[in-house]
Design an enzyme around this catalytic site. Structure first.
Site, PDB file in Angstrom:
ATOM      1  N   GLU A 271      -8.113  -4.054  18.664  1.00 32.53           N
ATOM      2  CA  GLU A 271      -7.168  -5.184  18.690  1.00 32.53           C
ATOM      3  C   GLU A 271      -7.842  -6.413  18.086  1.00 32.53           C
ATOM      4  O   GLU A 271      -9.040  -6.633  18.321  1.00 32.53           O
ATOM      5  CB  GLU A 271      -6.745  -5.494  20.130  1.00 32.53           C
ATOM      6  CG  GLU A 271      -5.966  -4.350  20.774  1.00 32.53           C
ATOM      7  CD  GLU A 271      -5.544  -4.651  22.223  1.00 32.53           C
ATOM      8  OE1 GLU A 271      -5.812  -5.757  22.723  1.00 32.53           O
ATOM      9  OE2 GLU A 271      -4.940  -3.750  22.843  1.00 32.53           O
ATOM     10  N   HIS A 294      -0.214  -6.663  22.606  1.00 36.85           N
ATOM     11  CA  HIS A 294      -0.816  -6.766  23.945  1.00 36.85           C
ATOM     12  C   HIS A 294      -0.222  -7.961  24.710  1.00 36.85           C
ATOM     13  O   HIS A 294      -0.950  -8.867  25.136  1.00 36.85           O
ATOM     14  CB  HIS A 294      -2.343  -6.889  23.841  1.00 36.85           C
ATOM     15  CG  HIS A 294      -3.048  -6.491  25.115  1.00 36.85           C
ATOM     16  ND1 HIS A 294      -4.311  -5.936  25.134  1.00 36.85           N
ATOM     17  CD2 HIS A 294      -2.675  -6.568  26.417  1.00 36.85           C
ATOM     18  CE1 HIS A 294      -4.660  -5.710  26.397  1.00 36.85           C
ATOM     19  NE2 HIS A 294      -3.685  -6.083  27.181  1.00 36.85           N
TER      20      HIS A 294
HETATM   21  N1  LIG Z   1      -0.340  -4.545  28.531  1.00 38.56           N
HETATM   22  C1  LIG Z   1      -0.710  -5.531  29.315  1.00 38.56           C
HETATM   23  O1  LIG Z   1      -0.592  -6.687  28.963  1.00 38.56           O
HETATM   24  C2  LIG Z   1      -1.271  -5.232  30.665  1.00 38.56           C
HETATM   25  C3  LIG Z   1      -1.065  -6.152  31.699  1.00 38.56           C
HETATM   26  C4  LIG Z   1      -1.588  -5.864  32.941  1.00 38.56           C
HETATM   27  C5  LIG Z   1      -2.323  -4.719  33.156  1.00 38.56           C
HETATM   28  N2  LIG Z   1      -2.521  -3.852  32.122  1.00 38.56           N
HETATM   29  C6  LIG Z   1      -3.277  -2.601  32.343  1.00 38.56           C
HETATM   30  O2  LIG Z   1      -2.603  -1.850  33.342  1.00 38.56           O
HETATM   31  C7  LIG Z   1      -3.573  -1.245  34.171  1.00 38.56           C
HETATM   32  C8  LIG Z   1      -2.961  -0.890  35.496  1.00 38.56           C
HETATM   33  O3  LIG Z   1      -2.692  -2.044  36.244  1.00 38.56           O
HETATM   34  P1  LIG Z   1      -2.321  -1.976  37.798  1.00 38.56           P
HETATM   35  O4  LIG Z   1      -2.321  -3.370  38.299  1.00 38.56           O
HETATM   36  O5  LIG Z   1      -1.151  -1.141  38.022  1.00 38.56           O
HETATM   37  O6  LIG Z   1      -3.612  -1.239  38.353  1.00 38.56           O
HETATM   38  P2  LIG Z   1      -3.775  -0.504  39.756  1.00 38.56           P
HETATM   39  O7  LIG Z   1      -5.234  -0.388  39.974  1.00 38.56           O
HETATM   40  O8  LIG Z   1      -2.940  -1.159  40.788  1.00 38.56           O
HETATM   41  O9  LIG Z   1      -3.165   0.945  39.480  1.00 38.56           O
HETATM   42  C9  LIG Z   1      -3.764   1.909  38.666  1.00 38.56           C
HETATM   43  C10 LIG Z   1      -3.395   3.276  39.208  1.00 38.56           C
HETATM   44  O10 LIG Z   1      -3.861   4.267  38.318  1.00 38.56           O
HETATM   45  C11 LIG Z   1      -4.360   5.351  39.095  1.00 38.56           C
HETATM   46  N3  LIG Z   1      -5.241   6.169  38.269  1.00 38.56           N
HETATM   47  C12 LIG Z   1      -6.537   5.946  37.922  1.00 38.56           C
HETATM   48  N4  LIG Z   1      -6.984   6.928  37.125  1.00 38.56           N
HETATM   49  C13 LIG Z   1      -5.949   7.790  36.953  1.00 38.56           C
HETATM   50  C14 LIG Z   1      -5.797   8.985  36.241  1.00 38.56           C
HETATM   51  N5  LIG Z   1      -6.799   9.513  35.524  1.00 38.56           N
HETATM   52  N6  LIG Z   1      -4.601   9.612  36.290  1.00 38.56           N
HETATM   53  C15 LIG Z   1      -3.572   9.108  37.029  1.00 38.56           C
HETATM   54  N7  LIG Z   1      -3.675   7.960  37.737  1.00 38.56           N
HETATM   55  C16 LIG Z   1      -4.839   7.316  37.690  1.00 38.56           C
HETATM   56  C17 LIG Z   1      -5.016   4.680  40.267  1.00 38.56           C
HETATM   57  O11 LIG Z   1      -5.214   5.571  41.350  1.00 38.56           O
HETATM   58  C18 LIG Z   1      -4.021   3.566  40.567  1.00 38.56           C
HETATM   59  O12 LIG Z   1      -3.029   3.985  41.462  1.00 38.56           O
HETATM   60  C19 LIG Z   1      -4.674  -2.314  34.239  1.00 38.56           C
HETATM   61  O13 LIG Z   1      -5.905  -1.775  34.603  1.00 38.56           O
HETATM   62  C20 LIG Z   1      -4.678  -2.867  32.846  1.00 38.56           C
HETATM   63  O14 LIG Z   1      -5.602  -2.153  32.063  1.00 38.56           O
HETATM   64  C21 LIG Z   1      -2.012  -4.089  30.892  1.00 38.56           C
HETATM   65  O1  LIG Z   2      -4.069 -11.301  28.742  1.00 41.16           O
HETATM   66  C1  LIG Z   2      -4.737 -10.366  28.309  1.00 41.16           C
HETATM   67  O2  LIG Z   2      -5.480 -10.459  27.336  1.00 41.16           O
HETATM   68  C2  LIG Z   2      -4.724  -9.009  28.992  1.00 41.16           C
HETATM   69  C3  LIG Z   2      -3.522  -8.723  29.816  1.00 41.16           C
HETATM   70  C4  LIG Z   2      -3.561  -7.368  30.487  1.00 41.16           C
HETATM   71  O3  LIG Z   2      -4.017  -6.363  29.677  1.00 41.16           O
HETATM   72  C5  LIG Z   2      -4.289  -7.349  31.802  1.00 41.16           C
HETATM   73  O4  LIG Z   2      -5.225  -6.568  31.972  1.00 41.16           O
HETATM   74  O5  LIG Z   2      -3.868  -8.106  32.685  1.00 41.16           O
END
Ligand SMILES: NC(=O)c1ccc[n+]([C@@H]2O[C@H](COP(=O)([O-])OP(=O)(O)OC[C@H]3O[C@@H](n4cnc5c(N)ncnc54)[C@H](O)[C@@H]3O)[C@@H](O)[C@H]2O)c1
Ligand SMILES: O=C(O)CC[C@@H](O)C(=O)O
Length: 411
Positions: A271, A294
């Site tokens: 990215e 993202h």
């Molecule tokens: N696109 C974005 O802007 C954005 C924003 C926020 C978060 N995220 C990503 O989303 C991810 C998840 O966020 P969250 O708050 O739900 O996290 P979380 O920790 O609450 O949930 C993650 C879940 O995944 C499960 N898990 C872990 N490994 C696994 C596997 N191999 N197979 C199946 N399940 C598995 C865990 O047990 C947990 O229940 C973050 O870690 C981040 O990387 C992306």
């Molecule tokens: O704001 C960002 O750059 C990342 C957001 C998202 O991937 C997160 O992990 O909350």
């Protein structure tokens, strides 16, 4: 009571803020008396990053700045890292722990924003809006309903049923989807969602699959060529987790073959670090594919709340030592300081350190009013509330103890 002072004057405490973090964080720091705030719009790396972190006490990042072991080791003055997002995979947490640097994040301030975008993407994909949109922009009037469906009654497979996955589940049910989920941990199903213990079955049985796992070594290429081969009836894939969870070349092939009927992808293995860098991806210009930069968590509401959440944790840690929510050093919940000095001692978790701390303090003839300890496999974090005294001498003594990583004193 006089206002809380820290051993290190707030006005001299350099706080580095990267990646255009919300002004709510800047305002919180300023309101708390921190004036040395350096802000940078994008991520930094290499010598530039090392240079700004050389004398920084706190660094605030989002998902781009890579705080590797090398970077952390060079940032000798660093006390805490704030990840103004959910993911912490951009930080070497083990290195931070061993360097006595506390790492915080915002575990649920942008959860709802991501969940909403997942639902929106599901509708867009299943109605084949990306292609209709491109055609309309190009002057083509395509009203054909072939392959456009309602999401009502469709099956949604959630991979990773944590904060985001379970929020998606609730919203999806409200839209009439039937929800199934797969998680490596035993999770409480919300509403009528059903657990599926086998990933292959989940993929084969569902119409849409959405990924919400963290970026870890265990989830790297979780959706590799083999797993993507289980998509064989045009199911759609949504990835708003981390870019390296999916083998992007294998996804490109599956989309071009039509085995995957569409994809909404918000995260990529590579990215851009900032707006000036060009974005390129193998998924560009493929039919029924939505690419977003993202922005799953990028709403004004989420960013404002993240700014408040993480800055509050950082300020609390700096001013009281409370490490609740830490992803590196051990967590400690601490009472308010009542007319005491507080010593925060982070050390290697080897036997004898604690007794040496106590023996040094007893030699100084200082009354210990409270002692709190928490350890993880590598690091011990002990906090001592002591009667007011010439604390700087105490600090010097404690720094000499073998295996000491960091010592601070609050007074
Ligand atoms: N696109 C974005 O802007 C954005 C924003 C926020 C978060 N995220 C990503 O989303 C991810 C998840 O966020 P969250 O708050 O739900 O996290 P979380 O920790 O609450 O949930 C993650 C879940 O995944 C499960 N898990 C872990 N490994 C696994 C596997 N191999 N197979 C199946 N399940 C598995 C865990 O047990 C947990 O229940 C973050 O870690 C981040 O990387 C992306
Ligand atoms: O704001 C960002 O750059 C990342 C957001 C998202 O991937 C997160 O992990 O909350």
């Amino acid at each position: 009571m006089s206002p809380l002072k820290t051993s290190f004057p707030k006005g001299k405490m350099k706080i580095v803020i990267l990646e255009s973090i919300s002004q709510s964080a800047v305002e919180s720091f300023k309101k708390a008396g921190y004036t040395q705030i350096e802000q940078y719009p994008g991520a930094l790396s290499g010598e530039e990053l090392d240079e700004v972190l050389k004398d920084a006490k706190v660094v605030c990042v989002r998902s781009k700045t890579q705080l590797t072991e090398e970077v952390i080791q060079k940032a000798k003055k660093l006390v805490a890292i704030g990840c103004f997002c959910i993911g912490t995979n951009q930080v070497d947490l083990d290195a931070a722990n061993k360097a006595g640097v506390c790492v915080f994040n915002a575990p649920f301030s942008n959860t709802r924003s991501v969940a909403e975008l997942v639902i929106a993407s599901a509708i867009m994909l299943i109605r084949r809006i990306p292609d209709k949109d491109k055609a309309a922009h190009a002057g083509e009037w395509d009203k054909d309903s072939t392959n456009a469906h309602e999401i009502r009654g469709k099956k949604l497979g959630v991979v990773g049923y944590g904060h985001i996955g379970s929020q998606v589940s609730i919203l999806a049910e409200a839209m009439g989807l039937k929800v199934f989920y797969y998680d490596v941990e035993n999770k409480l199903p919300l509403g009528n969602a059903e657990e599926v213990t086998d990933l292959k079955t989940l993929i084969e049985d569902c119409d849409l699959i959405t990924l919400h796992v963290p970026g870890t070594n265990g989830t790297k290429n979780l959706f590799d060529k083999q797993v993507l081969s289980w998509f064989n009836k045009g199911q759609m894939l949504i990835n708003m987790s981390r870019g390296n969870v999916v083998d992007i070349e294998a996804l490109k092939t599956a989309l071009e073959d039509g085995r995957i009927g569409g994809a909404a992808v918000d995260v990529f293995p590579e990215e851009p670090k900032n707006k000036a860098e060009k974005f390129s991806s193998p998924l560009q210009n493929i039919s029924n594919v939505i690419l977003t930069p993202h922005i799953g968590g990028s709403t004004e509401e989420a960013q404002w709340n993240i700014g408040l959440d993480v800055s509050a944790k950082l300020i609390k840690y700096i001013e009281s030592g409370s490490s609740i929510g830490s992803h590196s050093i051990p967590e400690l919940s601490l009472p308010k300081m009542e007319d005491t000095h507080r010593i925060l001692h982070i050390h290697k978790n080897v036997s004898g350190v604690l007794s040496e701390i106590n023996s040094k303090i007893s030699k100084l003839d200082v009354n210990i009013l409270g002692q709190y300890l928490s350890t993880n496999i590598d690091v011990g974090y002990v906090v001592l509330d002591i009667a007011k005294n010439d604390s700087l001498d105490t600090l010097k003594e404690l720094r000499q103890i073998e295996h000491t990583i960091k010592v601070r004193i609050l007074y």
